[in-house]
Design a protein around this motif. Structure first.
Motif, short mmCIF file in Angstrom:
data_model
loop_
_atom_site.label_atom_id
_atom_site.label_comp_id
_atom_site.label_asym_id
_atom_site.label_seq_id
_atom_site.Cartn_x
_atom_site.Cartn_y
_atom_site.Cartn_z
N GLY A 115 0.80 -1.22 0.00
CA GLY A 115 0.00 0.00 0.00
C GLY A 115 0.83 1.26 0.00
O GLY A 115 2.06 1.22 -0.01
N PHE A 155 -3.70 3.66 2.00
CA PHE A 155 -4.46 3.02 0.93
C PHE A 155 -3.90 1.62 0.73
O PHE A 155 -2.72 1.46 0.39
N LEU A 157 -3.35 -1.48 -1.34
CA LEU A 157 -3.41 -1.80 -2.76
C LEU A 157 -3.78 -3.26 -3.02
O LEU A 157 -3.91 -3.67 -4.16
N ASP A 160 -9.67 -2.64 -1.07
CA ASP A 160 -10.21 -1.30 -1.29
C ASP A 160 -10.26 -0.51 0.02
O ASP A 160 -11.03 0.44 0.15
N LYS A 181 -7.04 1.40 -9.04
CA LYS A 181 -5.77 0.98 -8.43
C LYS A 181 -4.70 0.68 -9.48
O LYS A 181 -3.51 0.89 -9.25
N SER A 182 -5.12 0.20 -10.62
CA SER A 182 -4.15 -0.12 -11.67
C SER A 182 -3.42 1.14 -12.15
O SER A 182 -2.22 1.10 -12.42
N LYS A 185 -0.86 2.11 -9.42
CA LYS A 185 0.33 1.26 -9.48
C LYS A 185 1.21 1.66 -10.67
O LYS A 185 2.45 1.63 -10.56
#
Length: 436
Positions: A115, A155, A157, A160, A181-182, A185
């Motif tokens: 995260g 957060f 990762l 959620d 999220k993608s 990242k």
């Protein structure tokens, strides 16, 4: 002389005259000469050409990325802004408030495996965060208030989950976030050069990670300039066109409608005082931000830095790091006090007339010891562990004699006993204490 030569000379004279005129407009009158509205209900001054956005003022100050056992941090304003943009587009819901009595349980609850966290150096309020970044936030229990402070946002990762963390009160406001999220990242992976390797100390202190190794940071030089007094007059006064001036003494006094401002020439310092209505919804950061944003970009990057009781600091930042000085340079101080009248309070703002403007490129680097070494050295010198809050990198303001230049040198700064002080100064202070 031929006519063509006369025309060329005349054109050259006109070009030189225009050059002087535009230089005057840029350097001696940076806030512009736009007319002020005649509407008596207008309280925001339109003559300041460019306002700073609150989203710039209250942007989180650094980002930590935890990838299993690998911990990295960055002060990259660009990356933090991009990550914050992804959060703005998401939805945060089902928030609940949990307070912990046991430090071990709290540390376990805030530990991340995969995260990121966005961090402030001081408390910020959840409702202000949502308002500033125009975010959609909802609580599971409608009776839970959103006027809760936090210093860190986690957060996860892998899920959620989201947490707003108050380290001082061991309180967590946690819920879920629906976001991309993608994309987050991908943004993290595209920032390969600006990470600093971090580690936790043996006691697993949840307040701060420490750098593993020595770090190298560039030294900067900047051209400095004296800001026009009209910049502050037009930014702070509700009706700047009605302001009266008294310049019979060394200092210059401005006043209008219960507001007053003093320009202390010897100290190159501006102090503004006013009485403001106190809204039930607005906390001190929001009340002061309405004035700080009106200064626009004349001071460069200004960020919300610290708050203690009724005193706030907004600092100039360079390359993501705060600027410190032995005087008033690089910081805007805001203080509040009771006015004695119901529904109002006194506010004072002090700022330096001096500001850094244009950077001079330099390849000189300064090597700093690891922050863990700094902590160990301070404890060995007699520092109290419970007074040692945060250790951060800051840029030290050093003026060059007889030149309009400022050297900015990276150095460690420590929040010790609720005050920010440089590493070297704190060591000297501890040594003096031992001698006495």
């Amino acid at each position: 002389m031929r006519i063509s030569e006369k025309v060329m000379r005349l054109g050259l004279i006109l070009m030189i005259a225009l050059s002087f005129y535009f230089s005057y407009m840029i350097w001696l009158n940076p806030t512009g000469n736009s007319s002020v509205s005649d509407d008596p209900d207008t309280t925001v001054n339109p003559s300041v050409q460019t306002y700073k956005q609150k989203s710039d003022l209250f942007l989180p100050l650094y980002l930590t990325w935890q990838d299993d056992d690998v911990i990295k941090e960055t002060n990259s304003e660009t990356l933090i802004r991009e990550i914050q943009g992804e959060i703005d587009q998401g939805t945060i819901s089902d928030l609940v408030v949990n307070t912990y009595d046991d430090e071990a349980d709290f540390t376990k609850a805030v530990t991340l495996s995969q995260g990121i966290s966005l961090n402030y150096y001081t408390s910020f309020y959840l409702n202000d965060y949502a308002e500033t970044f125009e975010m959609d936030i909802s609580f599971q229990n409608k009776e839970d208030g959103s006027d809760l402070p936090f210093t860190r946002i986690h957060f996860d990762l892998d899920s959620d989950a989201i947490q707003f963390i108050d380290l001082d009160k061991m309180r967590i406001i946690e819920g879920t976030i629906d976001w991309d999220k993608s994309e987050v990242k991908s943004l993290l992976a595209d920032n390969p050069r600006e990470w600093t390797a971090m580690q936790q100390d043996e006691i697993q202190d949840s307040n701060q990670f420490y750098t593993q190794d020595t770090i190298k940071l560039k030294k900067y030089s900047y051209y400095s300039s004296t800001q026009s007094q009209s910049l502050f007059r037009e930014a702070f006064f509700n009706y700047p066109k009605d302001v009266k001036i008294n310049d019979d003494s060394v200092d210059t006094y401005y006043y209008e409608g219960g507001q007053n401002m003093t320009v202390m020439q010897d100290q190159q310092l501006v102090k503004f005082e006013t009485t403001i209505a106190e809204s039930e919804e607005a906390d001190l950061a929001m009340l002061s931000a309405d004035y700080i944003t009106r200064l626009g970009n004349n001071f460069g990057t200004i960020r919300y830095f610290d708050q203690l009781d009724k005193h706030l600091e907004y600092r100039v930042f360079v390359e993501g790091y705060p600027v410190f000085s032995s005087g008033s340079q690089g910081v805007i101080n805001v203080a509040f006090s009771d006015s004695g009248q119901t529904g109002s309070r006194e506010m004072s703002i002090s700022a330096s007339l001096n500001a850094i403007q244009v950077p001079i490129p330099s390849d000189t680097e300064v090597e700093l010891p690891s922050s863990l070494t700094v902590k160990e050295n301070l404890l060995a010198a007699g520092a109290e562990n419970d007074q040692l809050a945060q250790i951060i990198v800051g840029y030290q303001w050093g003026e060059i004699k007889d030149a309009p230049l400022v050297n900015l040198t990276p150095a460690w700064y420590i929040n010790y006993d609720a005050q920010w002080i440089s590493y070297d100064s704190l060591l000297d202070k501890l040594a003096e204490k031992e001698e006495n």
